[in-house]
Design an enzyme around this catalytic site. Structure first.
Site, mmCIF file in Angstrom:
data_model
loop_
_atom_site.group_PDB
_atom_site.id
_atom_site.type_symbol
_atom_site.label_atom_id
_atom_site.label_comp_id
_atom_site.label_asym_id
_atom_site.label_seq_id
_atom_site.Cartn_x
_atom_site.Cartn_y
_atom_site.Cartn_z
ATOM 1 N N GLY A 10 0.802 -1.216 0.000
ATOM 2 C CA GLY A 10 0.000 0.000 0.000
ATOM 3 C C GLY A 10 0.833 1.263 0.000
ATOM 4 O O GLY A 10 0.416 2.294 -0.557
ATOM 5 N N ASN A 11 2.045 1.202 0.601
ATOM 6 C CA ASN A 11 2.903 2.387 0.646
ATOM 7 C C ASN A 11 3.411 2.786 -0.731
ATOM 8 O O ASN A 11 3.925 3.888 -0.923
ATOM 9 C CB ASN A 11 4.096 2.151 1.577
ATOM 10 C CG ASN A 11 4.989 1.026 1.112
ATOM 11 O OD1 ASN A 11 4.513 -0.036 0.710
ATOM 12 N ND2 ASN A 11 6.293 1.225 1.168
ATOM 13 N N LYS A 128 -13.454 -9.533 5.181
ATOM 14 C CA LYS A 128 -12.697 -8.389 4.662
ATOM 15 C C LYS A 128 -13.583 -7.145 4.640
ATOM 16 O O LYS A 128 -14.524 -7.050 3.838
ATOM 17 C CB LYS A 128 -12.195 -8.704 3.258
ATOM 18 C CG LYS A 128 -11.234 -7.670 2.698
ATOM 19 C CD LYS A 128 -9.872 -7.788 3.336
ATOM 20 C CE LYS A 128 -8.869 -6.880 2.655
ATOM 21 N NZ LYS A 128 -7.561 -6.927 3.296
ATOM 22 N N LYS A 212 -3.823 -9.698 -2.442
ATOM 23 C CA LYS A 212 -2.974 -9.452 -3.609
ATOM 24 C C LYS A 212 -1.648 -10.199 -3.543
ATOM 25 O O LYS A 212 -1.065 -10.529 -4.575
ATOM 26 C CB LYS A 212 -2.766 -7.959 -3.838
ATOM 27 C CG LYS A 212 -1.910 -7.228 -2.830
ATOM 28 C CD LYS A 212 -0.512 -6.948 -3.362
ATOM 29 C CE LYS A 212 0.283 -6.085 -2.427
ATOM 30 N NZ LYS A 212 0.196 -6.297 -1.007
ATOM 31 N N LYS A 274 1.972 -12.107 3.642
ATOM 32 C CA LYS A 274 3.127 -11.965 2.770
ATOM 33 C C LYS A 274 4.049 -13.189 2.894
ATOM 34 O O LYS A 274 4.510 -13.741 1.888
ATOM 35 C CB LYS A 274 3.889 -10.680 3.104
ATOM 36 C CG LYS A 274 3.136 -9.411 2.758
ATOM 37 C CD LYS A 274 3.853 -8.176 3.242
ATOM 38 C CE LYS A 274 3.190 -6.899 2.729
ATOM 39 N NZ LYS A 274 1.750 -6.837 2.954
#
Length: 310
Positions: A10-11, A128, A212, A274
């Site tokens: 997101g960053n 979510k 993602k 991740k």
């Protein structure tokens, strides 16, 4: 030269202090794409995957606000819209950064569908949060009228929650592979992909959010990528995070990563997915790297980041 899939955190799209506007996002994206151009300039063949949480949330909010003026779009369509405008910002900025380095390379965005299984247990437990916040009375009314699942979210109000199933297949994988092998930079599987299920032999959009990082790992596996690079805000994965004995890891085997996951070292909704996505790609025979955006090029040289191997 190596074929890599890069998953942007997101960053990479929105900084903490940047305005949630198109101009604010574009400013952050330009910096991100400078880093991506450095990698492309080294000869790596890239597919780029991005998140879309805040962006698709604003699209949903815009439709909700304008519901008396124009009909709202379904959740899967909102996801497709976010792929389009985020992809435009990325492809425009990457092409400009490459041109500034004297590299003429075509960059394009592919609206991408990702197949999920209707039998995935996630469909029975929507988790979510998406869209706007409501008070309890309004949330109950929306749930009754539209069949949404609404939950209280961190004391800020009530929101719709949707399922987060695992990706099974990337519908356009052959197109992605052909483009990458032809030397193009491809932005694909945006926001984890537009979730679709198969019904009577047809693909049908479904309201869900695919992580993602898991979608990136599936794409990397399907197109035979050499590496999956998951970019985030930290230079390396660490165990005992925030404690006096915190330890950054330069490399983990899948077995070690599974052990650390079981011991609760990685936060759900943050580092855990991740690491799990990296593990899934490593199990398929590839090398996964988790690294910061700023040190992405160094991570590919083995000078930063955490490598996850079989």
């Amino acid at each position: 030269m190596s074929k890599i899939v890069i998953a942007l955190g997101g960053n990479a799209l929105q900084a903490k202090n940047s305005k949630p506007t198109s101009e604010g996002q574009l400013e952050v994206v330009r910096h991100t794409c400078g880093r991506l151009a450095e990698i492309s300039a080294k000869g790596y063949e890239m597919s780029i995957v991005h998140g879309n949480g805040p962006q698709v949330g604003r699209i949903l909010l815009a439709f909700e606000t304008a519901k008396d003026v124009t009909p709202a779009m379904p959740f899967d369509v909102c996801g497709a819209m976010s792929q389009g405008y985020i992809g435009y910002h990325l492809q425009n900025s990457i092409a400009n950064e490459l041109a500034a380095r004297g590299i003429q390379k075509t960059v394009g965005t592919l609206v991408t569908q990702v197949l999920v299984d209707e039998a995935d247990p996630a469909f029975q437990k929507p988790s979510k949060p998406v869209g706007a916040f409501y008070d309890k009375e309004t949330a109950d009314k929306i749930a009754a009228e539209r069949g949404y699942t609404m939950v209280e979210d961190a004391g800020r109000g009530w929101r719709q929650v949707v399922p987060s199933p695992k990706p099974v297949d990337v519908v356009e994988k052959d197109m992605v592979n052909t483009l990458v092998d032809s030397g193009y930079v491809v932005i694909t599987v945006g926001g984890g992909g537009i979730p679709v299920v198969k019904k009577d032999g047809r693909l049908v959009g479904t309201p869900a959010v695919i992580d993602k990082d898991f979608a990136s790992a599936k794409l990397a596996e399907l197109i035979g990528a050499d590496m999956l690079v998951i970019l985030t805000a930290v230079d390396r994965v660490a165990i005992n995070w925030g404690k006096p004995d915190q330890k950054a890891l330069a490399e983990m085997t899948v077995d070690e990563a599974e052990k650390y996951c079981g011991e609760g070292h990685f936060a759900p909704g943050s580092m855990l997915p991740k690491v799990q996505a990296a593990m899934s790609f490593a199990k398929a025979g590839g090398t996964a790297i988790i690294a910061s955006l700023e040190n992405a090029a160094a991570a590919l040289r083995g000078e930063s980041g955490t490598r996850i191997v079989k």
